[in-house]
Design a protein around this motif. Structure first.
Motif, PDB file in Angstrom:
ATOM      1  N   UNK A  86       0.810  -1.214   0.000  1.00 33.94           N
ATOM      2  CA  UNK A  86       0.000   0.000   0.000  1.00 33.94           C
ATOM      3  C   UNK A  86       0.848   1.270   0.000  1.00 33.94           C
ATOM      4  N   UNK A  87       1.902   1.262   0.756  1.00 31.83           N
ATOM      5  CA  UNK A  87       2.938   2.313   0.654  1.00 31.83           C
ATOM      6  C   UNK A  87       4.139   1.590   0.070  1.00 31.83           C
ATOM      7  N   UNK A  88       4.833   0.853   0.911  1.00 37.93           N
ATOM      8  CA  UNK A  88       5.579  -0.325   0.468  1.00 37.93           C
ATOM      9  C   UNK A  88       4.857  -1.463   1.190  1.00 37.93           C
ATOM     10  N   UNK A  89       5.555  -2.481   1.669  1.00 44.54           N
ATOM     11  CA  UNK A  89       4.877  -3.498   2.466  1.00 44.54           C
ATOM     12  C   UNK A  89       4.303  -2.814   3.696  1.00 44.54           C
ATOM     13  N   UNK A  90       3.004  -2.915   3.892  1.00 43.82           N
ATOM     14  CA  UNK A  90       2.385  -2.128   4.955  1.00 43.82           C
ATOM     15  C   UNK A  90       1.056  -2.736   5.368  1.00 43.82           C
ATOM     16  N   UNK A  91       0.672  -2.465   6.620  1.00 45.99           N
ATOM     17  CA  UNK A  91      -0.688  -2.708   7.043  1.00 45.99           C
ATOM     18  C   UNK A  91      -1.553  -1.570   6.527  1.00 45.99           C
ATOM     19  N   UNK A  92      -2.707  -1.908   5.988  1.00 47.16           N
ATOM     20  CA  UNK A  92      -3.677  -0.906   5.551  1.00 47.16           C
ATOM     21  C   UNK A  92      -5.047  -1.312   6.092  1.00 47.16           C
ATOM     22  N   UNK A  93      -5.995  -0.374   6.194  1.00 49.00           N
ATOM     23  CA  UNK A  93      -7.349  -0.743   6.596  1.00 49.00           C
ATOM     24  C   UNK A  93      -7.917  -1.788   5.648  1.00 49.00           C
TER      25      UNK A  93
END
Length: 406
Positions: A86-93
């Motif tokens: 989502x940004x790079x590897x990331x938690x997103x909603x």
């Protein structure tokens, strides 16, 4: 407002990131949810010299909290967040899964996000079939089923990627599998999306590309408060043209307000709901992967703070250290400190090692005392029994004098 000082822009940005929110004595899932609404995404990184990257921004805003809250949000029902590029590897909603569908389609068209996945329909189908039957599995599990038998090549980042691991990475970025969680070795566990993403989210209609771009720009604008097109583009790593088109539409509708920020050469945009506080009384150590310092040009423009991660720099060429955290005090970054969690010290007692500590130009007289207090709090959160301060940096002597007890 048609113009802002840099100080105003800085306070707006910090307010948007959650540094005005009053910390709870014992942060709850509601506290975590509120903080995630501010940051939008949490970058995931494997470096664990202090604490993993995705835990630190929550600590910086909420104070000491139980990291099990984040695991629950990511791995238990009702699932609130999911890992994706989502940004790079990331938690997103988790509700962004349909919004990212066009990105997934683009990766599928390219057959892998870096274009190096060989055409191997048999391997792709085999992995999907096995995961469907076996459930959440790591790349190591998958390699044991498939037995790719191919030579491993050492890439620039120093990782050894097997054909199986590459294919799983492609299946993940193209949305054919999702990340169900990670094991104790921080290995990704892949599963089918329908077993990871809530059914109600999967049932939502996929927005058009223009609608998806608009949604991501709105979220980035809320998380930034005030930002340039480049800042907005970077937050979710979007194409410049898509970002610019969404910004123009949002300006026309009044959700974004064009403003001039003193000293900024590029046009800026203020989100209409952004708070413009008179002061920010923050005290926080920022991870190298914190959204406040992601975009280095923005960090320099807002804080007059030039920051580079030196993890990948040879040791003899590092200026400040291996894992250096900026220290935010009030609304300014006043110092930087190279930290390490030594969990093997004295049979598990653990210590927080301050490898180096440097004041920024113009730092207030109480910088060392405020930093020391924050180091004590951090050590307590990490379960480290003491603090050890080495000699590098102009703040080291004072920190040593203030004491090492955790």
């Amino acid at each position: 407002m048609d113009s802002l000082s840099v100080a105003q822009a800085r306070r707006i940005a910090l307010a948007a990131q959650g540094f005005l929110d009053r910390p709870h004595a014992a942060p709850t899932m509601r506290t975590l949810q509120r903080t995630l609404e501010r940051t939008g995404v949490l970058q995931v990184d494997s470096v664990n010299v202090l604490q993993r990257a995705h835990y630190m921004p929550l600590y910086s805003r909420m104070g000491p909290y139980d990291v099990e809250l984040l695991r629950r949000a990511a791995e238990r029902r009702p699932r609130r967040i999911v890992e994706y590029w989502a940004h790079v590897q990331a938690f997103m909603p988790v509700e962004l899964w349909p919004v990212m569908q066009h990105r997934m389609d683009d990766y599928r068209a390219k057959r892998g996000k870096w274009g190096f996945v060989a055409e191997n329909d048999v391997l792709e189908k085999s992995l999907l079939d096995e995961i469907a039957e076996r459930g959440a599995s790591t790349a190591r599990d998958a390699a044991s089923w498939v037995g790719d038998g191919l030579p491993r090549e050492k890439e620039n980042w120093g990782w050894n990627w097997s054909a199986t691991r590459r294919m799983l990475d492609y299946l993940y970025t193209s949305g054919q599998v999702a990340i169900a969680g990670r094991n104790s070795q921080f290995e990704i566990r892949y599963d089918l999306p329908e077993r990871v993403i809530p059914p109600a989210v999967l049932a939502r209609p996929v927005p058009t590309r223009e609608e998806a771009a608009r949604e991501l720009v709105v979220r980035a604008a809320r998380s930034h408060g005030v930002a340039t097109v480049q800042d907005l583009r970077d937050y979710y790593r979007m194409p410049v043209a898509d970002t610019a088109a969404a910004v123009a539409e949002l300006v026309e509708e009044g959700e974004l307000v064009p403003v001039a920020v003193d000293g900024w050469r590029r046009a800026a945009y203020l989100h209409r709901d952004a708070r413009v506080p008179r002061r920010v009384d923050a005290r926080a150590l920022l991870s190298p992967f914190d959204p406040v310092v992601w975009e280095r040009a923005r960090t320099e423009a807002l804080f007059d703070f030039r920051y580079r991660i030196e993890i990948y720099v040879p040791a003899d060429k590092r200026v400040h250290g291996y894992y250096v955290l900026p220290f935010l005090l009030g609304d300014r970054i006043v110092a930087r400190v190279d930290l390490k969690a030594d969990r093997q010290f004295e049979a598990g007692a653990g210590r927080l090692v301050v490898k180096a500590a440097y004041a920024e130009p113009g730092a207030p007289p109480d910088t060392a005392e405020q930093l020391h207090a924050e180091l004590l709090r951090l050590a307590g959160w990490l379960g480290l029994g003491s603090i050890s301060v080495e000699t590098r940096g102009d703040l080291a002597t004072t920190l040593r004098r203030l004491g090492h007890a955790g």
